[in-house]
Design a protein around this motif. Structure first.
Motif, PDB file in Angstrom:
ATOM      1  N   PHE A  95     -33.184 -18.735   3.782  1.00 33.70           N
ATOM      2  CA  PHE A  95     -34.392 -18.076   3.290  1.00 33.70           C
ATOM      3  C   PHE A  95     -34.817 -17.017   4.285  1.00 33.70           C
ATOM      4  O   PHE A  95     -34.414 -17.025   5.453  1.00 33.70           O
ATOM      5  N   ALA A  96     -35.662 -16.108   3.815  1.00 28.91           N
ATOM      6  CA  ALA A  96     -36.338 -15.147   4.687  1.00 28.91           C
ATOM      7  C   ALA A  96     -37.811 -15.179   4.313  1.00 28.91           C
ATOM      8  O   ALA A  96     -38.160 -15.154   3.129  1.00 28.91           O
ATOM      9  N   LEU A  97     -38.666 -15.263   5.332  1.00 28.70           N
ATOM     10  CA  LEU A  97     -40.115 -15.271   5.142  1.00 28.70           C
ATOM     11  C   LEU A  97     -40.665 -14.014   5.793  1.00 28.70           C
ATOM     12  O   LEU A  97     -40.546 -13.845   7.010  1.00 28.70           O
ATOM     13  N   PHE A  98     -41.235 -13.137   4.979  1.00 28.64           N
ATOM     14  CA  PHE A  98     -41.821 -11.888   5.464  1.00 28.64           C
ATOM     15  C   PHE A  98     -43.338 -12.015   5.368  1.00 28.64           C
ATOM     16  O   PHE A  98     -43.881 -12.275   4.295  1.00 28.64           O
ATOM     17  N   MET A 102     -41.540 -12.213  10.712  1.00 28.04           N
ATOM     18  CA  MET A 102     -40.433 -12.561   9.866  1.00 28.04           C
ATOM     19  C   MET A 102     -39.763 -13.792  10.447  1.00 28.04           C
ATOM     20  O   MET A 102     -39.608 -13.914  11.656  1.00 28.04           O
ATOM     21  N   ILE A 103     -39.394 -14.683   9.557  1.00 30.26           N
ATOM     22  CA  ILE A 103     -38.611 -15.860   9.924  1.00 30.26           C
ATOM     23  C   ILE A 103     -37.438 -15.927   8.963  1.00 30.26           C
ATOM     24  O   ILE A 103     -37.613 -15.761   7.756  1.00 30.26           O
ATOM     25  N   THR A 104     -36.274 -16.183   9.475  1.00 27.73           N
ATOM     26  CA  THR A 104     -35.122 -16.446   8.624  1.00 27.73           C
ATOM     27  C   THR A 104     -34.429 -17.687   9.165  1.00 27.73           C
ATOM     28  O   THR A 104     -34.308 -17.866  10.381  1.00 27.73           O
ATOM     29  N   ASP A 105     -34.027 -18.570   8.260  1.00 26.22           N
ATOM     30  CA  ASP A 105     -33.476 -19.856   8.665  1.00 26.22           C
ATOM     31  C   ASP A 105     -32.834 -20.476   7.425  1.00 26.22           C
ATOM     32  O   ASP A 105     -32.750 -19.834   6.371  1.00 26.22           O
ATOM     33  N   THR A 106     -32.447 -21.744   7.548  1.00 26.14           N
ATOM     34  CA  THR A 106     -31.931 -22.471   6.394  1.00 26.14           C
ATOM     35  C   THR A 106     -33.058 -23.261   5.752  1.00 26.14           C
ATOM     36  O   THR A 106     -34.020 -23.653   6.427  1.00 26.14           O
TER      37      THR A 106
END
Length: 157
Positions: free
Chosen positions: A118-121, A1-5
């Motif tokens: 955003f969140a990338l799963f 998982m990545i979360t960022d702008t």
């Protein structure tokens, strides 16, 4: 998982070729300008589903997971809570037709989308999107589906 702008999204180039396609498209286009429904970027390898979503209570909601696709989730209007779990007990078995299964278990991370985040799963990561925030019951969102696994579970190159 990545979360960022979204501003930092280009930093993640090189992790996977289909993610690179999605990043290039998102840097050149505004997903908020898309109609609701599916927009293809690269056939079944990369596409966007834009939708108006009613949000749900986070407590008691199951985590979804996918085998074939990563989900890059972006709120276009409003904000939503998301949750992530390292693992869980099967709640609804994986369905290859919909590329979704559901598990229950403890949440290990959580956050809020909206305001350019955003969140990338990744495939196999249980995640719980579309949960209410104190000020929001509905959102307009874009979910970029990024193919990363073959149906047999091997990573695409």
């Amino acid at each position: 998982m990545i979360t960022d702008t979204l501003q930092n999204l280009p930093r993640y180039r090189g992790l996977h070729k289909n993610l690179d396609v999605a990043i290039r498209w998102l840097m050149a286009h505004d997903p908020a300008a898309l109609p609701n429904g599916r927009t293809e970027i690269d056939g079944d390898r990369v596409f966007i589903n834009v939708m108006d979503a009613a949000l749900r209570d986070a407590e008691g909601a199951a985590f979804e997971y996918h085998h074939r696709y990563a989900d890059l989730q972006i709120d276009l209007t409003g904000s939503e809570q998301w949750g992530w779990a390292a693992a869980g007990a099967e709640d609804k078995p994986y369905d290859g037709e919909t590329d979704a299964g559901f598990v229950t278990g403890p949440e290990q991370a959580a956050g809020t989308l909206g305001d350019g985040r955003f969140a990338l799963f990744f495939p196999g990561e249980p995640h719980k999107p579309s949960c209410r925030t104190p000020d929001c019951d509905t959102v307009r969102k874009a979910v970029v589906k990024i193919e990363m696994l073959h149906n047999k579970g091997a990573y695409l190159e």
